[in-house]
Design a protein around this motif. Sequence first.
Motif, PDB file in Angstrom:
ATOM      1  N   GLU A 116       0.835  -1.198   0.000  1.00 50.28           N
ATOM      2  CA  GLU A 116       0.000   0.000   0.000  1.00 50.28           C
ATOM      3  C   GLU A 116       0.878   1.260   0.000  1.00 50.28           C
ATOM      4  OE1 GLU A 116      -3.384   1.122  -0.932  1.00 50.28           O
ATOM      5  OE2 GLU A 116      -3.239  -1.000  -0.455  1.00 50.28           O
ATOM      6  N   GLY A 117       1.908   1.248   0.841  1.00 52.95           N
ATOM      7  CA  GLY A 117       2.815   2.395   0.946  1.00 52.95           C
ATOM      8  C   GLY A 117       3.531   2.667  -0.372  1.00 52.95           C
TER       9      GLY A 117
ATOM     10  N   LEU B 125       1.194   4.445  -2.600  1.00 53.96           N
ATOM     11  CA  LEU B 125       0.996   5.824  -2.156  1.00 53.96           C
ATOM     12  C   LEU B 125       2.147   6.689  -2.658  1.00 53.96           C
ATOM     13  CD1 LEU B 125      -0.326   5.433   1.501  1.00 53.96           C
ATOM     14  CD2 LEU B 125      -1.529   6.413  -0.454  1.00 53.96           C
ATOM     15  N   GLN B 126       3.353   6.123  -2.621  1.00 52.76           N
ATOM     16  CA  GLN B 126       4.517   6.860  -3.131  1.00 52.76           C
ATOM     17  C   GLN B 126       4.370   7.154  -4.626  1.00 52.76           C
ATOM     18  OE1 GLN B 126       8.213   4.837  -2.451  1.00 52.76           O
ATOM     19  NE2 GLN B 126       8.023   5.009  -0.235  1.00 52.76           N
TER      20      GLN B 126
ATOM     21  N   ASP C 182       1.574   7.453  -6.253  1.00 54.14           N
ATOM     22  CA  ASP C 182       0.534   8.483  -6.416  1.00 54.14           C
ATOM     23  C   ASP C 182       1.116   9.864  -6.152  1.00 54.14           C
ATOM     24  OD1 ASP C 182      -1.273   6.559  -6.989  1.00 54.14           O
ATOM     25  OD2 ASP C 182      -2.252   6.545  -5.017  1.00 54.14           O
TER      26      ASP C 182
END
Length: 182
Positions: free
Chosen positions: A154-155, A158-159, A161
């Motif tokens: 998930e992280g 996010l990076q 994005d």
Amino acid sequence: MKDDARLSEEETMLRSIEAMLPRFEKNRAQLIPILQAIQEEHQYLSREAMRLVADYLEISPSEVLGVATFYNQFRFHPPGRHQIKVCLGTACHVAGGDIILENFERKLGIREGETTPDREYSVERVACVGCCALAPVAVVDDKVIGHMQPSKIEGLFLQFDLQREQEKAREAGEEADAQAGS
Ligand code: FES
């Protein structure tokens, strides 16, 4: 519009393959070298590209497909802007590499070997990448991520994005500067 762009991209690729084929002898033994040359130039083998090769060598498209799928060096979808490779070598497999792969597949809604429709991401399995002590390992855009866990996925996105937002902001800024200067 995007479909049109993709179509003309495919046409351009096919034209370039047609131009390249006469460099090779019309001989079945040339099948793998031809497929390698296409992949080197265009990063993947499309169905139409394989059909052209079959016509050129006067063999059936299913024979070309059979040979291409036998060797896992060939890819059948264009690579994504971000390429995710999950190691499934022995050490990574034992450490749960297949669970990592499944999590990427689920997150992106694609299977291993595929690319998301927006061409942002592709996922593939690879053999040992040489850092077994860090198993399980994923390689994302050539960066090795060791001790990979589903919770890190998930992280990672996010990076991506965030990166995309920054790129958009930078492009908008450059456009505004260009307009102000004209
Ligand atoms: S098996 Fe994955 S790095 Fe060696």
